[in-house]
Scaffold this motif. Structure first.
Motif, mmCIF file in Angstrom:
data_model
loop_
_atom_site.group_PDB
_atom_site.id
_atom_site.type_symbol
_atom_site.label_atom_id
_atom_site.label_comp_id
_atom_site.label_asym_id
_atom_site.label_seq_id
_atom_site.Cartn_x
_atom_site.Cartn_y
_atom_site.Cartn_z
ATOM 1 N N HIS A 28 0.683 -1.183 -0.153
ATOM 2 C CA HIS A 28 0.052 -0.102 0.092
ATOM 3 C C HIS A 28 0.885 1.112 0.161
ATOM 4 C CE1 HIS A 28 -3.900 2.004 1.526
ATOM 5 N NE2 HIS A 28 -3.241 2.920 1.019
ATOM 6 N N LEU A 29 0.771 2.100 -0.971
ATOM 7 C CA LEU A 29 1.728 3.255 -1.115
ATOM 8 C C LEU A 29 0.688 4.381 -1.080
ATOM 9 C CD1 LEU A 29 3.299 2.259 -4.463
ATOM 10 C CD2 LEU A 29 4.201 1.912 -2.194
ATOM 11 N N ARG A 30 1.424 5.431 -0.292
ATOM 12 C CA ARG A 30 0.585 6.765 -0.298
ATOM 13 C C ARG A 30 1.594 7.806 -0.863
ATOM 14 N NH1 ARG A 30 -2.202 7.552 5.163
ATOM 15 N NH2 ARG A 30 -3.994 6.609 3.602
ATOM 16 N N MET A 31 1.321 8.439 -2.041
ATOM 17 C CA MET A 31 2.080 9.346 -2.827
ATOM 18 C C MET A 31 3.470 8.908 -3.004
ATOM 19 S SD MET A 31 0.744 12.804 -1.134
ATOM 20 C CE MET A 31 1.246 13.931 -2.447
ATOM 21 N N ARG A 62 -8.407 2.689 0.871
ATOM 22 C CA ARG A 62 -7.330 3.355 0.409
ATOM 23 C C ARG A 62 -8.037 5.033 0.118
ATOM 24 N NH1 ARG A 62 -5.847 1.119 -5.457
ATOM 25 N NH2 ARG A 62 -7.949 1.061 -6.294
ATOM 26 N N ILE A 63 -7.074 5.983 0.225
ATOM 27 C CA ILE A 63 -7.825 7.384 -0.236
ATOM 28 C C ILE A 63 -7.659 7.307 -1.762
ATOM 29 C CG2 ILE A 63 -7.338 9.823 0.266
ATOM 30 C CD1 ILE A 63 -6.151 8.932 2.828
ATOM 31 N N PRO A 64 -8.768 7.637 -2.271
ATOM 32 C CA PRO A 64 -8.649 7.581 -3.681
ATOM 33 C C PRO A 64 -7.601 9.114 -4.179
ATOM 34 C CG PRO A 64 -10.970 7.690 -3.076
ATOM 35 C CD PRO A 64 -10.144 7.901 -1.822
ATOM 36 N N LYS A 118 5.240 6.592 -1.210
ATOM 37 C CA LYS A 118 5.799 5.777 -0.065
ATOM 38 C C LYS A 118 5.021 4.509 0.536
ATOM 39 C CE LYS A 118 7.124 7.206 4.733
ATOM 40 N NZ LYS A 118 7.170 8.212 5.684
ATOM 41 N N ILE A 119 5.752 3.666 0.960
ATOM 42 C CA ILE A 119 4.952 2.480 1.607
ATOM 43 C C ILE A 119 4.721 2.930 2.852
ATOM 44 C CG2 ILE A 119 5.656 0.159 2.105
ATOM 45 C CD1 ILE A 119 7.722 -0.115 -0.137
ATOM 46 N N ILE A 120 3.203 2.634 3.113
ATOM 47 C CA ILE A 120 2.872 2.829 4.300
ATOM 48 C C ILE A 120 2.187 1.515 5.045
ATOM 49 C CG2 ILE A 120 2.151 5.220 3.882
ATOM 50 C CD1 ILE A 120 -0.926 4.246 3.753
ATOM 51 N N ALA A 121 1.904 0.398 4.244
ATOM 52 C CA ALA A 121 1.515 -0.902 4.601
ATOM 53 C C ALA A 121 1.721 -1.925 3.823
ATOM 54 C CB ALA A 121 0.218 -0.804 5.324
ATOM 55 N N THR A 122 1.673 -3.256 4.422
ATOM 56 C CA THR A 122 1.584 -4.424 3.513
ATOM 57 C C THR A 122 0.532 -5.136 4.196
ATOM 58 O OG1 THR A 122 4.093 -4.431 3.399
ATOM 59 C CG2 THR A 122 2.941 -6.643 2.849
ATOM 60 N N LYS A 123 -0.329 -5.633 3.269
ATOM 61 C CA LYS A 123 -1.548 -6.385 3.726
ATOM 62 C C LYS A 123 -1.255 -7.737 3.182
ATOM 63 C CE LYS A 123 -3.440 -2.435 5.106
ATOM 64 N NZ LYS A 123 -3.555 -2.525 6.349
ATOM 65 N N ASN A 124 -1.302 -8.848 3.972
ATOM 66 C CA ASN A 124 -1.064 -10.123 3.637
ATOM 67 C C ASN A 124 -2.289 -11.005 4.174
ATOM 68 O OD1 ASN A 124 1.682 -9.861 2.608
ATOM 69 N ND2 ASN A 124 2.238 -9.890 4.760
ATOM 70 N N GLN A 125 -3.035 -10.493 4.912
ATOM 71 C CA GLN A 125 -4.472 -11.145 5.156
ATOM 72 C C GLN A 125 -5.584 -10.811 4.055
ATOM 73 O OE1 GLN A 125 -5.092 -13.453 7.705
ATOM 74 N NE2 GLN A 125 -2.836 -13.177 8.179
ATOM 75 N N VAL A 182 -1.876 0.921 -4.597
ATOM 76 C CA VAL A 182 -1.779 -0.530 -4.216
ATOM 77 C C VAL A 182 -0.956 -1.340 -5.355
ATOM 78 C CG1 VAL A 182 -3.375 -0.759 -2.460
ATOM 79 C CG2 VAL A 182 -4.182 -1.290 -4.703
ATOM 80 N N ILE A 183 -0.157 -2.228 -4.931
ATOM 81 C CA ILE A 183 0.448 -2.994 -5.718
ATOM 82 C C ILE A 183 0.433 -4.420 -5.360
ATOM 83 C CG2 ILE A 183 2.575 -3.639 -7.082
ATOM 84 C CD1 ILE A 183 3.502 -0.837 -6.418
ATOM 85 N N HIS A 184 0.029 -5.434 -6.084
ATOM 86 C CA HIS A 184 -0.542 -6.757 -5.630
ATOM 87 C C HIS A 184 0.528 -7.594 -6.295
ATOM 88 C CE1 HIS A 184 -4.717 -6.337 -4.958
ATOM 89 N NE2 HIS A 184 -4.627 -5.126 -5.691
#
Length: 170
Positions: free
Chosen positions: A45-48, A63-65, A50-57, A70-72
């Motif tokens: 999960h990127l914000r502008m 996300r804020i439009p 910058k990586i702000i989170a990683t989701k594995n679950q 996001v990169i899968h």
């Protein structure tokens, strides 16, 4: 009697399309704000940028439009088909075709160090280099006789190189 409510230019006729546009816009905004992480995937999960989170679950996430992206990454076992040619120790041309089965160990590190096109950036070139290095150690005749040994050497060399890039050979 003249009824102004039923005229085509009346307020009632103008409000309905306006409310429909607002509802469609709101639904589009909500649908763009949500993203899905499927089982076997990881999302960076990127914000502008910058990586702000990683989701594995697996599940739905927000996300804020426009600001977030996001990169899968597919964490399941994948295969890369490698075709290359090499020269043996006695300078005989050898064509090699192989399949490399791999999986991503750490999506964040891979994204930071290589990006999303990692297969063409590191898997293909590393595989070709390792095949050429191993084939060059054998004469053409010996290579045929010790094919399994050459294969094992290639896999071990590739396992070490790709492991340092957060990719695991399977």
């Amino acid at each position: 009697m003249y009824n102004q409510k039923n005229q085509p230019g009346s307020i009632q006729h103008l409000l309905l399309p306006f409310f429909l546009m607002v509802i469609i816009g709101a639904m589009s905004l909500v649908s763009y704000s949500l993203y899905i992480v499927e089982p076997g995937f990881s999302v960076v999960h990127l914000r502008m940028g910058k990586i702000i989170a990683t989701k594995n679950q697996a599940g739905y996430y927000f996300r804020i439009p426009v600001i977030d992206s996001v990169i899968h990454f597919d964490l399941r076992i994948k295969k890369a088909l490698i075709e290359t040619s090499a020269l043996s120790k006695d300078l005989q041309a050898v064509s090699v075709g192989m399949v490399v089965n791999y999986r991503i160990k750490d999506a964040v590190k891979l994204y930071q160090n290589v990006g999303v096109d990692f297969e063409s950036i590191i898997i293909d070139p590393f595989s070709q280099e390792d095949v050429k290095a191993v084939v060059a150690q054998y004469n053409a005749e010996t290579l045929i006789q010790k094919r399994h040994e050459a294969k094992t050497e290639t896999i071990e060399a590739l396992r070490e190189r790709l492991g340092s890039c957060d990719i695991q050979l399977v």
